[in-house]
Design a protein around this motif. Structure first.
Motif, PDB file in Angstrom:
ATOM      1  N   ALA A 251       2.070   0.295  -6.644  1.00 28.16           N
ATOM      2  CA  ALA A 251       2.589  -1.066  -6.729  1.00 28.16           C
ATOM      3  C   ALA A 251       2.094  -1.920  -5.567  1.00 28.16           C
ATOM      4  O   ALA A 251       1.769  -3.099  -5.748  1.00 28.16           O
ATOM      5  CB  ALA A 251       4.119  -1.036  -6.765  1.00 28.16           C
ATOM      6  N   LEU A 252       2.037  -1.336  -4.390  1.00 26.13           N
ATOM      7  CA  LEU A 252       1.571  -2.094  -3.231  1.00 26.13           C
ATOM      8  C   LEU A 252       0.092  -2.443  -3.361  1.00 26.13           C
ATOM      9  O   LEU A 252      -0.340  -3.553  -3.008  1.00 26.13           O
ATOM     10  CB  LEU A 252       1.832  -1.297  -1.956  1.00 26.13           C
ATOM     11  CG  LEU A 252       1.519  -1.987  -0.618  1.00 26.13           C
ATOM     12  CD1 LEU A 252       2.117  -3.383  -0.566  1.00 26.13           C
ATOM     13  CD2 LEU A 252       2.029  -1.138   0.537  1.00 26.13           C
ATOM     14  N   GLU A 253      -0.687  -1.528  -3.896  1.00 25.22           N
ATOM     15  CA  GLU A 253      -2.103  -1.814  -4.119  1.00 25.22           C
ATOM     16  C   GLU A 253      -2.263  -2.953  -5.116  1.00 25.22           C
ATOM     17  O   GLU A 253      -3.118  -3.839  -4.943  1.00 25.22           O
ATOM     18  CB  GLU A 253      -2.822  -0.557  -4.610  1.00 25.22           C
ATOM     19  CG  GLU A 253      -4.332  -0.708  -4.664  1.00 25.22           C
ATOM     20  CD  GLU A 253      -5.039   0.634  -4.797  1.00 25.22           C
ATOM     21  OE1 GLU A 253      -6.158   0.755  -4.277  1.00 25.22           O
ATOM     22  OE2 GLU A 253      -4.473   1.552  -5.425  1.00 25.22           O
ATOM     23  N   ALA A 254      -1.441  -2.949  -6.165  1.00 26.84           N
ATOM     24  CA  ALA A 254      -1.496  -4.037  -7.149  1.00 26.84           C
ATOM     25  C   ALA A 254      -1.104  -5.361  -6.512  1.00 26.84           C
ATOM     26  O   ALA A 254      -1.699  -6.405  -6.807  1.00 26.84           O
ATOM     27  CB  ALA A 254      -0.582  -3.716  -8.327  1.00 26.84           C
ATOM     28  N   LEU A 255      -0.112  -5.346  -5.625  1.00 29.07           N
ATOM     29  CA  LEU A 255       0.292  -6.570  -4.932  1.00 29.07           C
ATOM     30  C   LEU A 255      -0.843  -7.101  -4.069  1.00 29.07           C
ATOM     31  O   LEU A 255      -1.163  -8.304  -4.087  1.00 29.07           O
ATOM     32  CB  LEU A 255       1.529  -6.299  -4.074  1.00 29.07           C
ATOM     33  CG  LEU A 255       2.045  -7.488  -3.263  1.00 29.07           C
ATOM     34  CD1 LEU A 255       2.656  -8.543  -4.175  1.00 29.07           C
ATOM     35  CD2 LEU A 255       3.081  -7.023  -2.224  1.00 29.07           C
ATOM     36  N   LEU A 256      -1.472  -6.227  -3.305  1.00 28.15           N
ATOM     37  CA  LEU A 256      -2.562  -6.643  -2.428  1.00 28.15           C
ATOM     38  C   LEU A 256      -3.764  -7.157  -3.220  1.00 28.15           C
ATOM     39  O   LEU A 256      -4.527  -7.995  -2.730  1.00 28.15           O
ATOM     40  CB  LEU A 256      -2.997  -5.470  -1.534  1.00 28.15           C
ATOM     41  CG  LEU A 256      -2.000  -5.085  -0.427  1.00 28.15           C
ATOM     42  CD1 LEU A 256      -2.356  -3.740   0.180  1.00 28.15           C
ATOM     43  CD2 LEU A 256      -1.961  -6.164   0.638  1.00 28.15           C
ATOM     44  N   ALA A 257      -3.901  -6.651  -4.446  1.00 27.55           N
ATOM     45  CA  ALA A 257      -5.018  -7.110  -5.309  1.00 27.55           C
ATOM     46  C   ALA A 257      -4.663  -8.374  -6.087  1.00 27.55           C
ATOM     47  O   ALA A 257      -5.479  -8.856  -6.880  1.00 27.55           O
ATOM     48  CB  ALA A 257      -5.403  -5.995  -6.278  1.00 27.55           C
ATOM     49  N   GLY A 258      -3.445  -8.891  -5.884  1.00 18.82           N
ATOM     50  CA  GLY A 258      -3.026 -10.106  -6.593  1.00 18.82           C
ATOM     51  C   GLY A 258      -2.602  -9.883  -8.013  1.00 18.82           C
ATOM     52  O   GLY A 258      -2.515 -10.831  -8.813  1.00 18.82           O
ATOM     53  N   GLN A 259      -2.306  -8.625  -8.373  1.00 17.07           N
ATOM     54  CA  GLN A 259      -1.929  -8.298  -9.750  1.00 17.07           C
ATOM     55  C   GLN A 259      -0.421  -8.264  -9.961  1.00 17.07           C
ATOM     56  O   GLN A 259       0.045  -8.143 -11.086  1.00 17.07           O
ATOM     57  CB  GLN A 259      -2.528  -6.936 -10.129  1.00 17.07           C
ATOM     58  CG  GLN A 259      -4.050  -6.934 -10.102  1.00 17.07           C
ATOM     59  CD  GLN A 259      -4.629  -5.537 -10.221  1.00 17.07           C
ATOM     60  OE1 GLN A 259      -3.908  -4.541 -10.192  1.00 17.07           O
ATOM     61  NE2 GLN A 259      -5.940  -5.452 -10.346  1.00 17.07           N
ATOM     62  N   LEU A 260       0.355  -8.392  -8.882  1.00 19.10           N
ATOM     63  CA  LEU A 260       1.808  -8.496  -8.974  1.00 19.10           C
ATOM     64  C   LEU A 260       2.221  -9.749  -8.233  1.00 19.10           C
ATOM     65  O   LEU A 260       1.829  -9.959  -7.078  1.00 19.10           O
ATOM     66  CB  LEU A 260       2.496  -7.270  -8.353  1.00 19.10           C
ATOM     67  CG  LEU A 260       2.608  -6.009  -9.193  1.00 19.10           C
ATOM     68  CD1 LEU A 260       3.299  -4.915  -8.382  1.00 19.10           C
ATOM     69  CD2 LEU A 260       3.337  -6.242 -10.484  1.00 19.10           C
TER      70      LEU A 260
END
Length: 265
Positions: A251-260
């Protein structure tokens, strides 16, 4: 914009073996390297947070005892405790109505139990009536039986709790935790982030059990791990993989990638 990550420990950040995966730790480093904040929000007391948390995370704020205490850099800056008179009342009620239960008091970062049990973490066996003159961060009791089997005895006890307290029932552990009525992870977390000029809308909060419901619900982005109880999933904005599948890291990786996104600018 999300500026703070708030992490429950057991069954959320911690894997089943009580370790933090290298993947999760690497993502947390990336998050902090960008100037963002991290908060640990757990039901654990400070002494057992230190047992499982990597030392590089000792400098972040710890919300302990489900919000009954906040510790920063080894110093307690806030407490929301059960008054001694109510502690005594509750202990006497439990011992009278459920005499077979293991009963514990958390006082000054020490766990006192009414009798010896098999437990890996340190505790002291004591006559709890001699400890009750001190305010308690938490009163807990548990036994081998499922809640459903003792609910006839449990319900009237919980209804008779002093108004200064509230109960948390976790079927994951057949455990009842009694706290100050105002002790809550979300409230304590809000106090922490306000020191940074932020609000809960700037928080991405992860959790798995009933003690995480309010924190996940009120966060700008609430995340339940796949192994979370239904109550947490019901209020979450996003469900990630389980604690043993690096759900926090994913989830954190998705946040950093702008996906969350939280929807907060």
């Amino acid at each position: 914009m999300i500026r703070v990550i708030a992490l429950d420990l057991d069954d959320t950040l911690l894997r089943s073996d009580k370790t933090v995966s290298p993947e999760s730790l690497a993502l947390l480093r990336r998050w902090r390297a960008q100037g963002h904040h991290l908060v640990i929000a757990t039901g654990r007391p400070p002494r057992t947070v230190a047992e499982v948390l990597p030392r590089e995370l000792f400098d972040v704020p710890w919300v302990c005892y489900n919000g009954a205490a906040i510790q920063i850099d080894g110093r307690t800056i806030f407490q929301d405790l059960i008054p001694p008179e109510d502690t005594r009342t509750i202990v006497e009620m439990i011992q009278a109505r459920l005499p077979d239960c293991i009963v514990g008091l958390e006082v000054d970062n020490i766990l006192y139990l009414n009798r010896a049990i098999q437990r890996t973490s340190p505790y002291q066996v004591a006559d709890l009536r001699r400890i009750c003159h001190q305010p308690a961060a938490k009163i807990l009791f548990f036994q081998d039986a499922q809640f459903q089997e003792i609910m006839a005895d449990l319900r009237p006890l919980l209804q008779a709790l002093p108004a200064s307290t509230r109960a948390l029932l976790s079927e994951k552990y057949n455990l009842v935790q009694i706290l100050s009525h105002s002790a809550d992870k979300a409230r304590a977390l809000e106090m922490v982030v306000q020191q940074w000029g932020l609000g809960l809308e700037h928080v991405m909060a992860f959790g798995d059990d009933v003690n995480d419901v309010e924190m996940v619900r009120r966060a700008g982005l609430g995340v339940a791990v796949a192994n979370a109880v239904a109550e947490v999933k019901a209020v979450a904005d996003h469900i990630t993989a389980s604690n043993d599948e690096d759900g926090v890291a994913q989830a954190l990786e998705a946040l950093l990638a702008g996906q969350l996104e939280s929807g907060v600018g």
